[in-house]
Write an enzyme that holds these catalytic residues in place. Structure first.
Site, short mmCIF file in Angstrom:
data_model
loop_
_atom_site.label_atom_id
_atom_site.label_comp_id
_atom_site.label_asym_id
_atom_site.label_seq_id
_atom_site.Cartn_x
_atom_site.Cartn_y
_atom_site.Cartn_z
N ASP A 53 -59.47 36.99 18.20
CA ASP A 53 -60.91 37.23 18.08
C ASP A 53 -61.25 38.69 18.35
OD1 ASP A 53 -61.64 34.67 17.39
OD2 ASP A 53 -62.23 34.05 19.41
N GLU A 81 -57.08 36.11 11.59
CA GLU A 81 -55.80 35.57 11.11
C GLU A 81 -54.73 36.67 11.07
OE1 GLU A 81 -55.54 32.55 11.24
OE2 GLU A 81 -57.65 32.00 11.18
ZN LIG Z 1 -56.78 31.42 15.34
#
Ligand SMILES: [Zn+2]
Length: 680
Positions: A584, A516
C-alpha cells in the site's frame, strides 16, 4: 498477495451502453470521485480517512446480508446484478451457445429450491455410506483421497504447485489443512472470546449432525470429538506469520522420505488413490504438521476419524442442501462469526456459485458483453506509466546499493502484465451439468478442477493460467510467476473510469497497480528473483536495511486497533499485514509519481476545488470507504493479511510527504508521523 480479501464475490464490468437492461434489479454502478462522500467538518491532516469517507460511511450502513460494506462492495453488487442478468437469460429456454447452456443449467439447478429442499440430506448419503464401511486407517486415507478429488477438504491439502527453485516446472505439493474455524488460534487460545467461539462451534456441529439424522446425545458427543480432533490439527499447524516466509514452506523430499517422516499415513498408497500422475519428489510445505499428525493417526481411534470425515462432508456441502442446513450454516458462519443479519437472497448465492464453479465458462460471456476492446489498451498504458515510475523510484532510493538496484530493475522489467481475462479459457466440455441436480453439478465441477490441478504435476508451468475469474473485483501478484493480474471486474469505478480525470484514476487503479508491483518487492516477493525462483539477490547490507525499514511498518500497524467492543480490544498483527502494508505504501508513492510525470506543468489545475494532488489522495481514500461489523473485524484481524480500510488510508498518508504537502499538513498533525516509514 491480492489487493484485498475476497469474500467469494464475483462481479462484472459495465461499459456504457452494454449493460443489459431487461432486469429491473440491476444495481447502480458506483461513481469514481464522490464529493458527497466527504466529511468536510474534519481537517484532512487530523483524520484523512474520516475526511475522505465520513459522508459515505454515515450514509451507507451495512446491508443486512453483509458483514462488510464498502465502495468496492458496491461494485461487487453491481457486477453481481449484471452476472445475474446473463444467467437469467441463459437459463431461459431458447437458442444458446454451449457455454450459455452450461452456466444456464447450473444456475437453474441452483435456483430450483423446491427440488433441493425435497432431497434434504439425501445427496450426502453415498458419502456417509462409504465412511460407515471404513474399518482401518488405510480406509481413512482412501476416503480422504476420494473426498479431496470430489472437492471436499479434509486433514491436509494435496495438488500441484510451482517448483520454488524452478518456476518453469510444476511439482506435487502437500500442505497442512483440515480445520473448520478460520484460524488455528480459535482452537488454541484461552481468552474469553476464543472460548466462546469454541462453545458456539460445538453447538453448531451438534445441530448439523442432528439435522443429518443423529440422535441429540450422539450428535453432542460427535461434536465434542470433532473439536478435539481439529484442536490436535491446530496445535500441529504452522501459524500464519511463519507461513508468510517462503523459506519455511520450502521442503523438497522424496515420497520415501515423506513415508519415513510420517509413516502411519501410508502416503505411497494415498498418492495412487488420488489418481495423480506418478512422481518421486514433492514439496511438503509443513513437515512438522505431518510428523505430528502421523503419530496421532496411530493413537486416535478410527471411530473419531470417521466422525471427523462425516463432519467435513456435511460442512463442505451445507450450502447445497435443503433450507434447514443452509440456515444453520449461515447462523454460525455468517451470523455468529461475521455479524451478518440475514442470508443473501438465493439468486445472489446461485450467481456467486456459478462464478466459483464455472468461472471460465461464465467469464467469456461476461467479457464479451462488458469489457470493451479498448479496455485492455487503456489499462496497459496506465500499467506502463506506473512501472516507469517504479523504475525511477528504485533508481532514486538512497538506501540501496547499485548492485541490488540492478537486480531489482531487472526483476521489475521481467514482470508480466495480465489484464482483463486469460488468453486461453479452461475447457469445460467434459463437465456434465444438468438442469435439476445442484449437488452433482458442483461435484462434477469440483472433480474437473481437482483433476486439472493434479494432472499438472511434473508438467511445465502454464504461466497463462489465471487465479481469479474475470468478473472478480480484485487483483494479484504471483511471486513464482512474477506477474501482475487485473481481472476485468476491477477496471471500473471507483477504481477506474473513462470519464474521470487522471488524478482520480491514478489514486484508484493506479494505486492498485503500484500495490501489485510492490508485492514483487515486499517481505515475501523480494525472496524471489526475476524468473520467479526462490533466490537471494540482495547484498547482505541491503537485506538488513530492508528489514530495518519493514520493522518500522510492522510497529506502525501493530499499534492500530482493529476492534474495541465489550469483548475487548484487538490490535492489528503488524507481521501478518506487513506485505500488504508495504504494498500500500509503495503503491501510493509510485502511482503518485506516475501521475505527476504525466501531468507535468498542468499538475496544479484545480477541479471541483481540489488540486490534482488532492484529488489523487481523495480518490485513493475513497476506494476504502467502508463499514464493517465488529465480528468481521475480529476474524479479519486474525486471518486477513490486509489492514482495515481506515488504516490502508491513514497508515499510508501519515508516511507520505506528498500527501502532507498536498494538504499543507504541519509537524504535529496526526497525519504527519514523527517516525515516518519508507521502504520503497
Ligand atoms: Zn496485496
Amino acid at each position: 498477495m491480492s489487493f484485498f480479501k475476497s469474500i467469494a464475490v464475483s462481479l462484472v464490468v459495465a461499459c456504457a451502453g452494454l449493460v443489459p437492461s431487461a432486469f429491473a434489479q440491476t444495481a447502480k454502478p458506483p461513481v469514481s470521485f464522490d464529493l458527497s462522500a466527504l466529511d468536510k467538518s474534519v481537517n484532512p491532516c487530523t483524520d484523512f480517512y474520516q475526511f475522505a469517507c465520513g459522508g459515505w460511511r454515515a450514509n451507507n450502513p451495512i446491508p443486512g446480508d453483509k458483514s462488510r460494506w464498502g465502495r468496492f462492495n458496491e461494485l461487487d453488487e453491481y457486477n453481481l446484478s449484471l452476472l445475474h442478468n446473463i444467467l437469467e437469460t441463459a437459463a431461459k429456454p431458447g437458442k444458446h451457445s454451449a457455454l450459455e447452456q452450461k452456466v444456464g443449467n447450473f444456475y437453474s439447478a441452483c435456483m430450483d429450491e423446491k427440488t433441493v429442499d425435497a432431497l434434504g440430506v439425501k445427496p450426502l448419503q453415498p458419502e456417509f455410506d462409504r465412511i460407515a464401511k471404513i474399518s482401518d486407517k488405510a480406509g481413512v486415507m482412501q476416503q480422504i483421497a476420494h473426498m479431496q478429488q470430489e472437492g471436499m477438504s479434509a486433514l491436509f491439502g494435496f495438488g500441484s504447485s510451482t517448483d520454488m527453485h524452478d518456476s518453469n516446472q510444476m511439482i506435487a505439493s502437500l500442505g497442512q489443512g483440515g480445520l473448520t474455524l478460520p484460524d488455528r488460534d480459535y482452537y488454541i487460545k484461552d481468552d474469553p472470546k476464543s472460548k466462546e467461539t469454541r462453545e458456539k462451534y460445538v453447538e453448531h456441529v451438534q445441530k448439523m449432525f442432528e439435522l443429518a439424522g443423529e440422535k441429540p446425545e450422539q450428535a453432542a458427543s460427535d461434536a465434542k470429538n470433532v473439536l478435539a480432533l481439529e484442536t490436535r490439527l491446530a496445535q500441529a499447524a504452522m501459524d500464519r506469520v511463519a507461513m508468510r516466509d517462503p523459506k519455511n514452506r520450502d521442503h523438497r523430499m522424496t515420497v520415501a522420505d515423506l513415508d519415513k517422516l510420517a509413516p502411519n499415513f501410508g502416503f505411497p498408497a494415498y498418492f495412487v488413490a488420488t489418481g495423480a500422475p506418478k512422481f518421486n519428489d514433492l514439496n511438503v510445505s509443513t513437515p512438522d504438521y505431518f510428523k505430528t499428525i502421523s503419530a496421532q493417526f496411530e493413537t486416535v481411534p478410527i471411530a473419531e476419524w470417521k466422525t471427523y470425515l462425516r463432519w467435513k462432508v456435511l460442512k463442505s456441502n451445507a450450502g447445497l442442501l435443503s433450507k434447514p442446513f443452509v440456515d444453520e450454516n449461515f447462523r454460525f458462519s455468517g451470523q455468529y462469526m461475521n455479524g451478518a443479519k440475514e442470508i443473501e437472497v438465493r439468486w445472489k448465492r446461485c450467481t456467486r456459485m456459478t462464478d466459483s464453479n464455472l468461472g471460465e465458462a461464465l467469464g467469456p460471456i461476461y467479457v464479451e458483453q462488458t469489457f470493451g476492446a479498448d479496455g485492455k489498451e487503456r489499462m496497459l498504458k496506465l500499467v506502463e506509466a506506473v512501472e516507469a515510475a517504479m523504475g525511477k523510484n528504485i533508481q532514486q532510493l538512497d538506501w540501496m546499493s547499485d548492485t541490488t538496484k540492478q537486480d531489482a530493475l531487472k526483476k521489475l522489467k521481467s514482470i508480466v502484465n495480465n489484464i482483463g481475462y486469460p488468453d486461453k479459457w479452461k475447457d469445460y466440455s467434459k463437465v456434465t451439468i444438468t438442469r435439476n441436480d445442484l449437488f452433482n453439478n458442483v461435484r462434477a465441477a469440483d472433480r474437473f478442477e481437482s483433476a486439472r490441478n493434479r494432472n499438472k504435476i511434473g508438467k511445465p508451468t502454464d504461466k497463462k493460467e489465471w487465479g481469479m475469474t474475470p468478473p472478480t473485483v480484485n487483483a494479484y501478484y504471483r511471486g513464482s510467476m512474477n506477474d501482475i493480474n487485473f481481472p476485468a471486474g476491477i477496471l471500473q469505478p471507483p477504481f477506474f473510469s473513462r470519464t474521470a480525470d487522471d488524478a482520480v484514476n491514478f489514486g484508484g487503479i493506479g494505486a492498485v497497480i503500484g500495490h501489485e508491483l510492490t508485492h514483487g518487492f515486499d517481505d515475501q516477493g523480494r525472496k524471489f528473483d526475476a524468473s520467479g525462483n526462490l533466490r537471494d539477490w540482495w547484498t547482505a547490507s541491503d537485506g538488513k536495511e530492508f528489514e530495518h525499514r519493514t520493522d518500522c511498518i510492522v510497529d506502525e500497524y501493530a499499534n492500530f486497533t482493529a476492534v474495541k467492543d465489550d469483548k475487548g480490544e484487538v490490535k492489528l498483527n503488524g507481521k501478518l499485514t506487513l506485505g500488504e502494508n508495504t504494498a500500500d505504501n509503495g503503491g501510493v508513492k509510485i502511482a503518485y509519481m506516475a501521475l505527476m510525470d504525466m501531468l507535468g506543468a498542468s499538475g496544479t489545475k484545480q477541479v471541483e476545488g481540489f488540486t490534482p494532488a488532492q484529488r489523487f489522495f481523495i480518490g485513493y481514500g475513497q476506494v476504502w470507504c467502508q463499514n464493517v461489523t465488529d465480528q468481521y473485524s475480529r476474524v479479519a484481524a486474525l486471518t486477513d493479511p490486509h489492514s482495515p480500510g481506515k488504516y490502508r488510508v491513514n497508515g499510508v498518508v501519515s508516511n507520505s510527504v506528498e500527501f502532507q504537502k498536498a494538504f499543507a499538513c504541519k509537524p504535529g498533525d496526526p497525519m504527519v508521523r514523527e517516525n515516518a516509514c519508507h521502504v520503497w
